[in-house]
Design a protein around this motif. Structure first.
Motif, PDB file in Angstrom:
ATOM      1  N   PHE A 390      34.667   3.852 -31.777  1.00 36.43           N
ATOM      2  CA  PHE A 390      35.278   4.507 -30.613  1.00 36.43           C
ATOM      3  C   PHE A 390      36.461   5.301 -31.156  1.00 36.43           C
ATOM      4  O   PHE A 390      37.521   4.746 -31.437  1.00 36.43           O
ATOM      5  CB  PHE A 390      35.739   3.473 -29.586  1.00 36.43           C
ATOM      6  N   THR A 391      36.268   6.600 -31.338  1.00 38.57           N
ATOM      7  CA  THR A 391      37.218   7.425 -32.079  1.00 38.57           C
ATOM      8  C   THR A 391      38.172   8.155 -31.133  1.00 38.57           C
ATOM      9  O   THR A 391      37.741   8.738 -30.128  1.00 38.57           O
ATOM     10  CB  THR A 391      36.481   8.454 -32.942  1.00 38.57           C
ATOM     11  N   VAL A 392      39.445   8.137 -31.489  1.00 39.28           N
ATOM     12  CA  VAL A 392      40.464   8.938 -30.806  1.00 39.28           C
ATOM     13  C   VAL A 392      41.267   9.679 -31.865  1.00 39.28           C
ATOM     14  O   VAL A 392      41.239   9.321 -33.045  1.00 39.28           O
ATOM     15  CB  VAL A 392      41.402   8.064 -29.944  1.00 39.28           C
ATOM     16  N   SER A 393      42.002  10.704 -31.411  1.00 35.48           N
ATOM     17  CA  SER A 393      42.827  11.493 -32.329  1.00 35.48           C
ATOM     18  C   SER A 393      44.253  10.978 -32.284  1.00 35.48           C
ATOM     19  O   SER A 393      44.877  10.939 -31.221  1.00 35.48           O
ATOM     20  CB  SER A 393      42.796  12.978 -31.939  1.00 35.48           C
ATOM     21  N   GLY A 394      44.775  10.549 -33.478  1.00 33.45           N
ATOM     22  CA  GLY A 394      46.138  10.034 -33.495  1.00 33.45           C
ATOM     23  C   GLY A 394      46.521   9.554 -34.876  1.00 33.45           C
ATOM     24  O   GLY A 394      45.841   9.819 -35.872  1.00 33.45           O
ATOM     25  N   VAL A 420      42.050 -12.490 -22.090  1.00 32.78           N
ATOM     26  CA  VAL A 420      42.631 -11.152 -22.194  1.00 32.78           C
ATOM     27  C   VAL A 420      41.510 -10.209 -22.591  1.00 32.78           C
ATOM     28  O   VAL A 420      40.894 -10.386 -23.655  1.00 32.78           O
ATOM     29  CB  VAL A 420      43.776 -11.115 -23.216  1.00 32.78           C
ATOM     30  N   ALA A 421      41.232  -9.210 -21.722  1.00 31.74           N
ATOM     31  CA  ALA A 421      40.111  -8.286 -21.958  1.00 31.74           C
ATOM     32  C   ALA A 421      40.652  -6.930 -22.381  1.00 31.74           C
ATOM     33  O   ALA A 421      41.529  -6.364 -21.714  1.00 31.74           O
ATOM     34  CB  ALA A 421      39.258  -8.152 -20.703  1.00 31.74           C
ATOM     35  N   VAL A 422      40.112  -6.433 -23.524  1.00 31.82           N
ATOM     36  CA  VAL A 422      40.444  -5.086 -24.007  1.00 31.82           C
ATOM     37  C   VAL A 422      39.164  -4.258 -23.889  1.00 31.82           C
ATOM     38  O   VAL A 422      38.152  -4.574 -24.541  1.00 31.82           O
ATOM     39  CB  VAL A 422      40.959  -5.104 -25.451  1.00 31.82           C
ATOM     40  N   THR A 423      39.193  -3.217 -23.066  1.00 27.64           N
ATOM     41  CA  THR A 423      37.999  -2.424 -22.778  1.00 27.64           C
ATOM     42  C   THR A 423      38.194  -1.003 -23.268  1.00 27.64           C
ATOM     43  O   THR A 423      39.243  -0.387 -23.016  1.00 27.64           O
ATOM     44  CB  THR A 423      37.704  -2.420 -21.269  1.00 27.64           C
ATOM     45  N   LEU A 424      37.162  -0.486 -23.974  1.00 30.43           N
ATOM     46  CA  LEU A 424      37.120   0.900 -24.431  1.00 30.43           C
ATOM     47  C   LEU A 424      36.025   1.612 -23.669  1.00 30.43           C
ATOM     48  O   LEU A 424      34.881   1.125 -23.609  1.00 30.43           O
ATOM     49  CB  LEU A 424      36.868   0.968 -25.941  1.00 30.43           C
ATOM     50  N   ALA A 425      36.343   2.775 -23.071  1.00 31.42           N
ATOM     51  CA  ALA A 425      35.348   3.527 -22.304  1.00 31.42           C
ATOM     52  C   ALA A 425      35.841   4.961 -22.149  1.00 31.42           C
ATOM     53  O   ALA A 425      36.956   5.309 -22.569  1.00 31.42           O
ATOM     54  CB  ALA A 425      35.110   2.875 -20.943  1.00 31.42           C
ATOM     55  N   HIS A 426      34.995   5.798 -21.535  1.00 33.80           N
ATOM     56  CA  HIS A 426      35.358   7.185 -21.206  1.00 33.80           C
ATOM     57  C   HIS A 426      35.392   7.325 -19.693  1.00 33.80           C
ATOM     58  O   HIS A 426      34.547   6.742 -18.996  1.00 33.80           O
ATOM     59  CB  HIS A 426      34.342   8.175 -21.787  1.00 33.80           C
ATOM     60  N   ASP A 427      36.370   8.065 -19.201  1.00 34.67           N
ATOM     61  CA  ASP A 427      36.456   8.264 -17.753  1.00 34.67           C
ATOM     62  C   ASP A 427      35.500   9.363 -17.311  1.00 34.67           C
ATOM     63  O   ASP A 427      34.726   9.899 -18.110  1.00 34.67           O
ATOM     64  CB  ASP A 427      37.901   8.564 -17.343  1.00 34.67           C
ATOM     65  N   PRO A 432      38.841   9.518 -23.553  1.00 37.60           N
ATOM     66  CA  PRO A 432      38.826   8.128 -24.027  1.00 37.60           C
ATOM     67  C   PRO A 432      39.894   7.306 -23.313  1.00 37.60           C
ATOM     68  O   PRO A 432      41.019   7.773 -23.109  1.00 37.60           O
ATOM     69  CB  PRO A 432      39.119   8.257 -25.520  1.00 37.60           C
ATOM     70  N   CYS A 433      39.544   6.083 -22.936  1.00 35.58           N
ATOM     71  CA  CYS A 433      40.470   5.208 -22.214  1.00 35.58           C
ATOM     72  C   CYS A 433      40.496   3.829 -22.873  1.00 35.58           C
ATOM     73  O   CYS A 433      39.447   3.300 -23.275  1.00 35.58           O
ATOM     74  CB  CYS A 433      40.059   5.054 -20.753  1.00 35.58           C
ATOM     75  N   LEU A 434      41.694   3.256 -22.976  1.00 36.37           N
ATOM     76  CA  LEU A 434      41.907   1.898 -23.471  1.00 36.37           C
ATOM     77  C   LEU A 434      42.534   1.089 -22.345  1.00 36.37           C
ATOM     78  O   LEU A 434      43.581   1.477 -21.808  1.00 36.37           O
ATOM     79  CB  LEU A 434      42.822   1.921 -24.699  1.00 36.37           C
ATOM     80  N   THR A 435      41.897  -0.045 -21.996  1.00 30.93           N
ATOM     81  CA  THR A 435      42.382  -0.868 -20.893  1.00 30.93           C
ATOM     82  C   THR A 435      42.619  -2.279 -21.390  1.00 30.93           C
ATOM     83  O   THR A 435      41.749  -2.871 -22.049  1.00 30.93           O
ATOM     84  CB  THR A 435      41.367  -0.891 -19.739  1.00 30.93           C
ATOM     85  N   VAL A 436      43.801  -2.832 -21.110  1.00 26.68           N
ATOM     86  CA  VAL A 436      44.151  -4.212 -21.461  1.00 26.68           C
ATOM     87  C   VAL A 436      44.407  -4.953 -20.161  1.00 26.68           C
ATOM     88  O   VAL A 436      45.287  -4.568 -19.376  1.00 26.68           O
ATOM     89  CB  VAL A 436      45.387  -4.264 -22.380  1.00 26.68           C
ATOM     90  N   THR A 437      43.652  -6.050 -19.923  1.00 26.76           N
ATOM     91  CA  THR A 437      43.733  -6.790 -18.656  1.00 26.76           C
ATOM     92  C   THR A 437      43.990  -8.261 -18.936  1.00 26.76           C
ATOM     93  O   THR A 437      43.370  -8.853 -19.836  1.00 26.76           O
ATOM     94  CB  THR A 437      42.427  -6.633 -17.864  1.00 26.76           C
ATOM     95  N   ASN A 438      44.880  -8.861 -18.165  1.00 25.49           N
ATOM     96  CA  ASN A 438      45.088 -10.311 -18.200  1.00 25.49           C
ATOM     97  C   ASN A 438      45.304 -10.787 -16.778  1.00 25.49           C
ATOM     98  O   ASN A 438      45.734 -10.020 -15.903  1.00 25.49           O
ATOM     99  CB  ASN A 438      46.288 -10.677 -19.083  1.00 25.49           C
TER     100      ASN A 438
END
Length: 499
Positions: A390-394, A420-427, A432-438
């Protein structure tokens, strides 16, 4: 005062009086002349009608006996009246029976009656004879009306001239009565405008509006004179104050110069101390990096040599991850300052977030185990196994620090048995989106200031820099970072990167 030519008000008043008087007289003469001319013409009509009726009665016998000569003799008696220009007797068929002078034509007659022209009258009367339709017609001159009008206008002109002379005398008197005070007032105003001498006064007394104007003008001059006197006194006082303040300002300026020299010396001293401090920090960072090279390098050598058990490999990787974490902390100390000032130069490269998060899972394993918290990494709603991308520019180190701070903060906020869920997806826009949920909500006291510096709650060793630095890194990468929290939904941190 204006240099343009000025017409005195008294002259205008005199001209207004004369003009109004003469115009009123002229209009009265003209309006009187009209009814007089009308009365003159009406009198001529009455006389002409009476004469025509008298002549018609005298012509009845000549007409009945068909004697034109007798009729002509009767008509010639009209010569005794110089106003009669002509006359004629017409039979019923329009034939001229007898005439005198310049008679009016039969075609111009519309029957018995009077026909008026500008300078004459035509009067027709029926002849009381056996010949039906027989009429006598007379033309009467009205030239006398013009002589009457001429004599009336001459007498009117004489009267108008007399009135003009009398009005001129009266207008001159009024002009002097009204114009002299105004002229004096104008001269005083001009002198005051040029000399600024407000002690002048207009010498005039009267109980009319002009007297009130002069009195108020003199009172205004008195107030202005008093105001100028007070202004002069105030100006002298201000000049004295300015001199005092100028002296005080010079003293303050000398003190300021002295303080500036001391401040400059202090700035130089502090700048030198800052340079020394930065040099010491640079040496410390260099020394720390040199020491960490062994902490990071030896695990790499051990892993390359092999012949290690799975538990040994796991522990060595944790040592290596701890070394990298310390290296990131040393680097980020200066990077945070640059990002806050907006002068950080970002070195963008393609970064695989799956690999970064897997490395973090290994690094945070002791904390996950001790807290009884499970970490789930998902890509498009499927648990990752390690071979996905899952590639991003940075910039890799900064993104690793951002992910570590967010995941570690979520682990610390969770309770035993939580996930603790870390989700990678595209909107929907392909970003690219990174989501951290607890499952634990953010305390209400800090929800509005969650990403601010030094904001923390309920952590014994919390500094409030983790989420702040993570948000700073996200914004430096041009990404959007948001936080949603609730008692039922828990806490979700979402970072949306640029495409």
């Amino acid at each position: 005062m204006s240099d343009a030519k000025m017409t005195p008000l008294g002259r205008k008043i005199a001209a207004a009086i004369l003009g109004t008087t003469l115009l009123a007289l002229a209009l009265s003469f003209l309006l009187n002349a009209l009814p007089m001319i009308h009365a003159y013409r009406q009198e001529g009509v009455d006389k002409a009608r009476s004469l025509a009726e008298l002549m018609a009665a005298s012509l009845a016998a000549p007409v009945d006996f068909d004697d034109p000569k007798a009729a002509a003799e009767n008509l010639r008696t009209l010569s005794l009246n110089p106003g009669v220009l002509g006359a004629a007797v017409y039979l019923g068929d329009g034939t001229a029976f007898a005439s005198y002078g310049a008679p009016p034509p039969f075609a111009a007659l519309a029957g018995p009656g009077v026909t008026s022209a500008l300078s004459s009258l035509t009067v027709a009367a029926a002849v009381p004879s056996g010949n039906k339709g027989c009429m006598v017609a007379l033309t009467v001159s009205l030239a006398g009306q013009w002589d009457f009008l001429e004599s009336y206008l001459i007498s009117g002109a004489v009267i108008l001239l007399g009135v003009f002379v009398i009005s001129l005398k009266l207008a001159g008197k009024f002009r002097r009565r009204l114009g002299d005070p105004l002229r004096e007032l104008t001269e005083v105003v001009g002198d005051i405008s040029g000399s600024r001498d407000y002690s002048r006064r207009v010498e005039y007394r009267s109980n009319d509006e002009l007297g009130v104007l002069v009195a108020e003008f003199n009172a205004m001059l008195g107030r202005i004179e008093d105001r100028d006197a007070r202004l002069n006194r105030h100006r002298e006082m201000l000049e004295q104050r300015v001199e005092e303040r100028t002296l005080q300002l010079k003293v303050k300026q000398l003190e300021l110069l002295k303080n500036n020299r001391q401040l400059y010396s202090e700035i130089q001293r502090r700048a030198q101390a800052e340079m020394i401090r930065e040099e010491v920090e640079r040496i410390n960072r260099h020394d720390l990096k040199s020491g960490l090279s062994l902490v990071i390098g030896y695990p790499e050598l051990l892993l390359q040599q092999g012949d290690l058990s799975a538990e040994q490999i796991k522990l060595i990787k944790r040592i290596r991850a701890a070394g990298y974490r310390m290296l990131d902390m040393i680097r980020n100390h200066l990077d945070m300052f640059k990002m806050e000032k907006g002068v950080y130069s970002l070195n963008r490269l393609p970064i695989d977030l799956v690999q970064t998060l897997c490395d973090l899972e290994e690094e945070l394993a002791p904390q996950l185990t001790s807290g009884g918290v499970r970490l789930a990494i998902r890509l498009d709603d499927r648990d990752v196994v390690g071979d996905e991308t899952f590639t991003v520019s940075g910039e890799g180190p900064l993104l690793r620090t951002m992910c570590r701070n967010l995941v570690q903060n979520a682990i610390e906020a969770s309770r035993a048995g939580d996930e603790v869920a870390v989700t990678l997806a595209h909107d929907h826009a392909g970003r690219p989106c990174l989501t951290v949920t607890n499952p634990t909500p953010v305390p209400a006291e800090i929800r509005e200031r969650f990403f601010e510096k030094y904001v923390t709650h309920g952590k014994e060793n919390g500094t409030g820099l983790g989420t702040y630095f993570a948000a700073l890194i996200a914004r430096t990468h041009g990404a959007d970072i948001t936080m949603n929290t609730g008692d039922e939904t828990g806490t979700t941190l979402r970072i949306t990167f640029r495409r």
